[in-house]
Design an enzyme around this catalytic site. Structure first.
Site, PDB file in Angstrom:
ATOM      1  N   SER A  45      43.136  47.534  44.566  1.00  0.00           N
ATOM      2  CA  SER A  45      43.250  47.723  46.017  1.00  0.00           C
ATOM      3  C   SER A  45      44.118  46.601  46.560  1.00  0.00           C
ATOM      4  O   SER A  45      43.655  45.629  47.119  1.00  0.00           O
ATOM      5  CB  SER A  45      41.865  47.713  46.675  1.00  0.00           C
ATOM      6  OG  SER A  45      41.278  46.441  46.611  1.00  0.00           O
ATOM      7  N   HIS A 158      37.185  50.979  43.046  1.00  0.00           N
ATOM      8  CA  HIS A 158      36.708  50.400  41.787  1.00  0.00           C
ATOM      9  C   HIS A 158      35.651  51.244  41.083  1.00  0.00           C
ATOM     10  O   HIS A 158      35.109  50.827  40.068  1.00  0.00           O
ATOM     11  CB  HIS A 158      36.117  48.997  42.029  1.00  0.00           C
ATOM     12  CG  HIS A 158      37.140  48.000  42.473  1.00  0.00           C
ATOM     13  ND1 HIS A 158      36.808  46.758  42.971  1.00  0.00           N
ATOM     14  CD2 HIS A 158      38.500  48.057  42.497  1.00  0.00           C
ATOM     15  CE1 HIS A 158      37.911  46.101  43.279  1.00  0.00           C
ATOM     16  NE2 HIS A 158      38.944  46.864  43.010  1.00  0.00           N
ATOM     17  N   GLU A 167      32.878  46.553  47.614  1.00  0.00           N
ATOM     18  CA  GLU A 167      32.046  45.576  46.894  1.00  0.00           C
ATOM     19  C   GLU A 167      30.792  45.225  47.683  1.00  0.00           C
ATOM     20  O   GLU A 167      30.863  44.972  48.885  1.00  0.00           O
ATOM     21  CB  GLU A 167      32.855  44.291  46.632  1.00  0.00           C
ATOM     22  CG  GLU A 167      34.095  44.561  45.812  1.00  0.00           C
ATOM     23  CD  GLU A 167      35.046  43.369  45.708  1.00  0.00           C
ATOM     24  OE1 GLU A 167      34.619  42.222  45.976  1.00  0.00           O
ATOM     25  OE2 GLU A 167      36.217  43.602  45.365  1.00  0.00           O
ATOM     26  N   GLU A 210      34.433  46.119  38.180  1.00  0.00           N
ATOM     27  CA  GLU A 210      34.079  44.696  38.180  1.00  0.00           C
ATOM     28  C   GLU A 210      32.686  44.447  37.609  1.00  0.00           C
ATOM     29  O   GLU A 210      32.066  43.416  37.862  1.00  0.00           O
ATOM     30  CB  GLU A 210      34.215  44.124  39.599  1.00  0.00           C
ATOM     31  CG  GLU A 210      35.663  44.169  40.078  1.00  0.00           C
ATOM     32  CD  GLU A 210      35.918  43.401  41.360  1.00  0.00           C
ATOM     33  OE1 GLU A 210      34.955  42.938  42.006  1.00  0.00           O
ATOM     34  OE2 GLU A 210      37.099  43.248  41.720  1.00  0.00           O
ATOM     35  N   ASP A 247      32.731  43.393  50.524  1.00  0.00           N
ATOM     36  CA  ASP A 247      34.176  43.502  50.714  1.00  0.00           C
ATOM     37  C   ASP A 247      34.408  44.964  51.040  1.00  0.00           C
ATOM     38  O   ASP A 247      34.321  45.827  50.149  1.00  0.00           O
ATOM     39  CB  ASP A 247      34.934  43.085  49.447  1.00  0.00           C
ATOM     40  CG  ASP A 247      36.441  43.242  49.609  1.00  0.00           C
ATOM     41  OD1 ASP A 247      36.886  43.598  50.732  1.00  0.00           O
ATOM     42  OD2 ASP A 247      37.188  43.017  48.628  1.00  0.00           O
ATOM     43  N   GLU A 290      34.295  40.813  54.021  1.00  0.00           N
ATOM     44  CA  GLU A 290      35.713  40.685  53.674  1.00  0.00           C
ATOM     45  C   GLU A 290      36.470  41.947  54.089  1.00  0.00           C
ATOM     46  O   GLU A 290      35.938  43.057  53.962  1.00  0.00           O
ATOM     47  CB  GLU A 290      35.812  40.462  52.160  1.00  0.00           C
ATOM     48  CG  GLU A 290      37.227  40.295  51.620  1.00  0.00           C
ATOM     49  CD  GLU A 290      37.195  40.056  50.103  1.00  0.00           C
ATOM     50  OE1 GLU A 290      36.206  39.490  49.594  1.00  0.00           O
ATOM     51  OE2 GLU A 290      38.161  40.456  49.433  1.00  0.00           O
ATOM     52  N   ASP A 317      41.472  39.025  53.008  1.00  0.00           N
ATOM     53  CA  ASP A 317      42.064  39.170  51.669  1.00  0.00           C
ATOM     54  C   ASP A 317      43.407  39.886  51.821  1.00  0.00           C
ATOM     55  O   ASP A 317      44.458  39.246  51.907  1.00  0.00           O
ATOM     56  CB  ASP A 317      41.085  39.930  50.766  1.00  0.00           C
ATOM     57  CG  ASP A 317      41.707  40.389  49.457  1.00  0.00           C
ATOM     58  OD1 ASP A 317      42.793  39.923  49.117  1.00  0.00           O
ATOM     59  OD2 ASP A 317      41.092  41.236  48.745  1.00  0.00           O
ATOM     60  N   LYS A 342      43.947  34.579  45.983  1.00  0.00           N
ATOM     61  CA  LYS A 342      44.269  35.253  44.720  1.00  0.00           C
ATOM     62  C   LYS A 342      45.625  34.750  44.265  1.00  0.00           C
ATOM     63  O   LYS A 342      46.636  34.998  44.949  1.00  0.00           O
ATOM     64  CB  LYS A 342      44.337  36.768  44.934  1.00  0.00           C
ATOM     65  CG  LYS A 342      42.973  37.441  45.134  1.00  0.00           C
ATOM     66  CD  LYS A 342      43.189  38.890  45.544  1.00  0.00           C
ATOM     67  CE  LYS A 342      41.911  39.711  45.494  1.00  0.00           C
ATOM     68  NZ  LYS A 342      42.085  41.006  46.187  1.00  0.00           N
ATOM     69  N   HIS A 370      39.074  36.537  41.465  1.00  0.00           N
ATOM     70  CA  HIS A 370      39.644  37.278  40.339  1.00  0.00           C
ATOM     71  C   HIS A 370      40.331  38.536  40.878  1.00  0.00           C
ATOM     72  O   HIS A 370      40.397  38.739  42.090  1.00  0.00           O
ATOM     73  CB  HIS A 370      38.526  37.682  39.365  1.00  0.00           C
ATOM     74  CG  HIS A 370      37.576  38.671  39.960  1.00  0.00           C
ATOM     75  ND1 HIS A 370      36.742  39.480  39.234  1.00  0.00           N
ATOM     76  CD2 HIS A 370      37.319  38.989  41.260  1.00  0.00           C
ATOM     77  CE1 HIS A 370      36.035  40.244  40.025  1.00  0.00           C
ATOM     78  NE2 HIS A 370      36.364  39.964  41.256  1.00  0.00           N
ATOM     79  N   LYS A 393      34.727  34.442  43.587  1.00  0.00           N
ATOM     80  CA  LYS A 393      34.358  35.841  43.433  1.00  0.00           C
ATOM     81  C   LYS A 393      34.883  36.256  42.070  1.00  0.00           C
ATOM     82  O   LYS A 393      36.095  36.284  41.856  1.00  0.00           O
ATOM     83  CB  LYS A 393      35.097  36.631  44.530  1.00  0.00           C
ATOM     84  CG  LYS A 393      34.360  37.795  45.094  1.00  0.00           C
ATOM     85  CD  LYS A 393      35.111  38.383  46.275  1.00  0.00           C
ATOM     86  CE  LYS A 393      36.263  39.272  45.847  1.00  0.00           C
ATOM     87  NZ  LYS A 393      36.570  40.336  46.821  1.00  0.00           N
TER      88      LYS A 393
HETATM   89  P1  PGA Z   1      41.506  44.207  43.651  1.00  0.00           P
HETATM   90  O1  PGA Z   1      40.109  44.012  44.347  1.00  0.00           O
HETATM   91  O2  PGA Z   1      41.655  43.153  42.612  1.00  0.00           O
HETATM   92  O3  PGA Z   1      41.433  45.593  43.109  1.00  0.00           O
HETATM   93  O4  PGA Z   1      42.542  44.063  44.742  1.00  0.00           O
HETATM   94  C1  PGA Z   1      39.572  42.765  44.657  1.00  0.00           C
HETATM   95  C2  PGA Z   1      39.420  42.560  46.139  1.00  0.00           C
HETATM   96  O5  PGA Z   1      39.833  43.417  46.951  1.00  0.00           O
HETATM   97  O6  PGA Z   1      38.912  41.524  46.537  1.00  0.00           O
HETATM   98 ZN    ZN Z   2      39.140  42.130  48.792  1.00  0.00          ZN
END
Ligand code: PGA
Ligand code: ZN
Length: 432
Positions: A45, A158, A167, A210, A247, A290, A317, A342, A370, A393
């Site tokens: 995502s 996911h 999440e 995840e 999230d 998030e 994010d 990230k 991650h 995370k």
């Molecule tokens: P992604 O998800 O690694 O698939 O982007 C993680 C997140 O959105 O925090």
């Molecule tokens: Zn996110």
């Protein structure tokens, strides 16, 4: 130590697999007397402003997802250019990598190629000093063990279920050590497994990308309720020593044409969504939200932060994509009060640190993260300790590509001994 020991001697890249059976870039970097390796993660995502992950597009191999071009860009362009340089010059070398690419989003050589070199370089330089990675990277900062945000129910992109939010996390904050926090997360994971199997049947304990469960639930409130009860059943106290987090990854259920969000099978607008977050927060000890809105809606982020930000962490994010331009904009309009970090959203270690320090100065919380596509690489554990982000995370406390990060943090805590600081209680205090 002589400077020849730090000299970059060799850079080699190859294609390896991530946790979703997709190819990714691995880079090995040798100095005169050190070695560093990094495997680049990959998101599902993604924010639309993320640095570009270069994929081959050759449908004959891995459905177009091969990374042979990025590997070749490391082996033939990026690597040769930095041979002979001093590996301690991280910022200078990162700048060279950025300039070699020459585009705004690292789209020519690929952010996956560039990040592979950047982190392998940092690891090799640390190895040359014979210090652990987190210690070499910490420089003036006091290393700190992050509080884990563990994603134990997966939805959105996911998982193969109907949950709109991506999440659902447990946040074991009320502990003095990382080790105790991890144990708490692990025990809740097991309690949840038993609950889900009893209530929805065997298929409910299948897991998503995840490592969290992907039960056939289609209500976000029900998912949070299941976790809240599991916290209780595991012998912990929701709201006292364990908080919950989500999230939403709202981009993934936002429809641009209608301007509406598809939540639990209903189309709702941004105001309704805000009200949903408020009501969830009144029912559960929900302390971290998030990406509550789509990634161009700074105004709604500002509204929820104003309304709930004193008690709840609002994390950007996809909104920020670890990019200082976006973070600066967020700080200006008071959107969110925490940054999700990230490394592959921006593509170099130096730019990641810039985003972290900018957010820290504005008193934002920091969550090192991650990606949903991961490898056994555990570098982000060291990075979170070195940058003292306070939070990490890394998915569920299950599946090897997730536990590699958590298990690395256990080792670091053991190594730091009595000087180890754990951020959890500080988080509880500032979000009460
Ligand atoms: P992604 O998800 O690694 O698939 O982007 C993680 C997140 O959105 O925090
Ligand atoms: Zn996110």
């Amino acid at each position: 130590m002589s400077s020849s020991e730090f000299r970059v001697e060799k850079v080699v890249s190859r294609e390896v697999l991530d946790s979703r059976a997709n190819p990714t870039v691995q880079v090995d970097l040798y100095t005169g007397s050190g070695f560093g390796r990094f495997s680049v993660p990959s998101g599902a995502s993604k924010g639309h402003l993320e640095a570009l992950e270069l994929r081959d597009g050759d449908k004959q191999r891995y459905a177009g997802l091969g990374v042979q071009k990025a590997v070749e860009n490391v082996n033939k362009i990026l690597g040769p250019k930095i041979l002979g340089m001093d590996s301690r010059d991280q910022a200078k070398i990162d700048r060279i990598l950025i300039n070699l690419d020459g585009t705004e989003n690292k789209g020519r050589l690929g952010a996956n190629a560039i990040l592979g070199v950047s982190i392998a370089l940092a690891r090799a330089s640390a190895d040359t000093t014979k210090s652990p990675f987190y210690r070499a990277l910490a420089e003036g900062r006091k290393p700190s063990l992050p509080m884990p945000l563990m994603n134990i129910i997966n939805g959105g992109k996911h998982a193969g279920n109907e949950l709109s939010f991506q999440e659902f996390m447990v946040i074991p904050a009320g502990f003095r050590t990382f080790k105790e926090a991890l144990r708490c997360g692990g025990e809740i994971y097991h309690a949840l497994r038993l609950r889900l199997e009893a209530k929805y049947g065997k298929s409910a304990i299948n897991v998503g990308d995840e490592g969290g469960f992907a039960p056939p639930i289609n209500s976000v409130e029900e998912a949070l309720g299941q976790i809240n009860d599991a916290v209780d059943e595991a012998g912990y106290s929701p709201g006292q020593n364990v908080a919950l987090g989500i999230d939403a990854a709202a981009d993934s259920f936002y429809n641009q044409a209608s301007g509406k969000y598809n939540v639990d099978g209903k189309l709702i607008d941004g105001d309704d969504l805000l009200e949903l977050y408020v009501s969830l927060q009144e029912k559960f000890p929900l302390k971290s939200i998030e990406d509550p809105f789509h990634d161009e809606d700074f105004a709604s982020f500002t509204r929820i932060t104003k309304k709930r930000g004193a008690k709840v962490q609002i994390v950007g994010d996809d909104l920020f994509v670890t990019n200082i331009k976006r973070v600066a904009q967020g700080i200006r309009v008071k959107a969110a009060n925490a940054l999700l970090v990230k490394i592959n959203q921006i593509g170099t270690l130096t730019e990641t640190i810039e985003a972290v320090e900018m957010a820290r100065k504005a008193n934002y919380g920091l969550v090192l993260s991650h990606r949903s596509g991961e490898t056994e690489d555990n570098s982000i554990a060291d990075i979170s300790v070195a940058l003292a982000t306070g939070q990490i995370k890394a998915g569920a406390p299950a599946r090897g590509e997730r536990t590699s990060k958590y298990n690395r943090l256990l080792l670091i805590e053991e190594e730091l001994g009595s000087s180890a600081r754990f951020y959890g209680p500080e988080f509880l205090k500032s979000h009460n």
